[in-house]
Design a protein around this motif. Structure first.
Motif, mmCIF file in Angstrom:
data_model
loop_
_atom_site.group_PDB
_atom_site.id
_atom_site.type_symbol
_atom_site.label_atom_id
_atom_site.label_comp_id
_atom_site.label_asym_id
_atom_site.label_seq_id
_atom_site.Cartn_x
_atom_site.Cartn_y
_atom_site.Cartn_z
ATOM 1 N N LEU A 176 0.866 -1.179 0.000
ATOM 2 C CA LEU A 176 0.000 0.000 0.000
ATOM 3 C C LEU A 176 0.900 1.226 0.000
ATOM 4 N N VAL A 177 0.712 2.105 -1.000
ATOM 5 C CA VAL A 177 1.473 3.354 -1.107
ATOM 6 C C VAL A 177 0.531 4.500 -0.787
ATOM 7 N N VAL A 178 0.879 5.273 0.241
ATOM 8 C CA VAL A 178 0.055 6.397 0.679
ATOM 9 C C VAL A 178 0.862 7.670 0.430
ATOM 10 N N GLU A 179 0.482 8.402 -0.609
ATOM 11 C CA GLU A 179 1.230 9.586 -1.039
ATOM 12 C C GLU A 179 0.268 10.550 -1.714
ATOM 13 N N ASP A 180 0.219 11.799 -1.234
ATOM 14 C CA ASP A 180 -0.718 12.769 -1.798
ATOM 15 C C ASP A 180 -0.236 13.370 -3.115
ATOM 16 N N ASP A 181 1.060 13.355 -3.388
ATOM 17 C CA ASP A 181 1.597 13.868 -4.649
ATOM 18 C C ASP A 181 1.408 12.796 -5.726
ATOM 19 N N ARG A 182 0.517 13.059 -6.654
ATOM 20 C CA ARG A 182 0.152 12.070 -7.677
ATOM 21 C C ARG A 182 1.373 11.608 -8.480
ATOM 22 N N PHE A 183 2.242 12.555 -8.842
ATOM 23 C CA PHE A 183 3.443 12.209 -9.605
ATOM 24 C C PHE A 183 4.321 11.241 -8.808
ATOM 25 N N MET A 184 4.559 11.528 -7.540
ATOM 26 C CA MET A 184 5.386 10.665 -6.698
ATOM 27 C C MET A 184 4.723 9.299 -6.514
ATOM 28 N N ARG A 185 3.410 9.292 -6.279
ATOM 29 C CA ARG A 185 2.686 8.029 -6.090
ATOM 30 C C ARG A 185 2.789 7.167 -7.350
ATOM 31 N N ILE B 243 7.853 1.849 -10.157
ATOM 32 C CA ILE B 243 9.079 1.182 -9.687
ATOM 33 C C ILE B 243 8.749 -0.164 -9.052
ATOM 34 N N LEU B 244 7.766 -0.176 -8.179
ATOM 35 C CA LEU B 244 7.427 -1.405 -7.456
ATOM 36 C C LEU B 244 6.734 -2.430 -8.356
ATOM 37 N N PHE C 179 14.506 10.002 -3.772
ATOM 38 C CA PHE C 179 15.262 8.760 -3.689
ATOM 39 C C PHE C 179 15.465 8.184 -5.084
ATOM 40 N N GLU C 180 16.461 7.349 -5.184
ATOM 41 C CA GLU C 180 16.718 6.603 -6.411
ATOM 42 C C GLU C 180 15.874 5.323 -6.376
ATOM 43 N N PRO C 181 15.429 4.842 -7.529
ATOM 44 C CA PRO C 181 14.637 3.603 -7.554
ATOM 45 C C PRO C 181 15.308 2.449 -6.810
ATOM 46 N N ARG C 182 16.612 2.293 -6.979
ATOM 47 C CA ARG C 182 17.328 1.191 -6.323
ATOM 48 C C ARG C 182 17.247 1.314 -4.800
ATOM 49 N N GLU C 183 17.352 2.543 -4.293
ATOM 50 C CA GLU C 183 17.262 2.761 -2.842
ATOM 51 C C GLU C 183 15.882 2.358 -2.324
ATOM 52 N N LEU D 55 13.769 0.220 -3.680
ATOM 53 C CA LEU D 55 13.644 -1.242 -3.748
ATOM 54 C C LEU D 55 14.449 -1.930 -2.655
ATOM 55 N N ASP D 56 15.639 -1.424 -2.370
ATOM 56 C CA ASP D 56 16.453 -2.017 -1.300
ATOM 57 C C ASP D 56 15.745 -1.911 0.045
#
Length: 133
Positions: A6-15, A21-22, A105-109, A111-112
């Protein structure tokens, strides 16, 4: 079966970026834009991990974290924040957070952090079953 996040983020671009990525890494992602939505859907989707923005409008991220823990949710909850101050980090950990991802953050970070949180939860779950068995 893919693990549910579950991703909870109000910024649509970031979400959408986190979702992409996931999802590309094989996770099943449900994204919501507010703390209220998160509290509403969490019991229906039963995620194995929650990525939760601290700076949500309305019900703030730390309040959502606190409420989820009070309801008995034991899955890892990683906070997403641009504020890595010691006070914020301490608040996250004291309220039952499993860690945080510093924005940007970077995608790899990302995911890690997700993999690490899911792995440590699996290890704790395995240890509990060994102790009980």
């Amino acid at each position: 079966m893919p693990q549910r996040i579950l991703v909870v983020e109000d910024d649509r671009f970031m979400r959408d970026a986190v979702d992409l990525i996931l999802t590309q890494s094989g996770y099943h992602v449900t994204g919501v834009g507010s703390g209220e939505e998160a509290l509403d859907v969490v019991s229906r989707i039963m995620p194995e991990l929650v990525l939760l923005d601290i700076g949500l409008p309305g019900v703030r991220g730390l309040k959502v974290l606190s409420t989820l823990r009070q309801r008995g949710l034991v899955v890892p909850i990683l906070m997403m924040t641009a504020d890595a101050s010691p006070t914020t980090v301490c608040d996250v950990m004291e309220m039952g957070g499993s860690g945080y991802v510093l924005k940007p953050f970077e995608p790899r970070e990302l995911l890690d952090r997700v993999r690490s949180a899911l792995t440590s939860t699996g290890i704790r779950r395995d240890l509990r079953s060994v102790r009980q068995g």
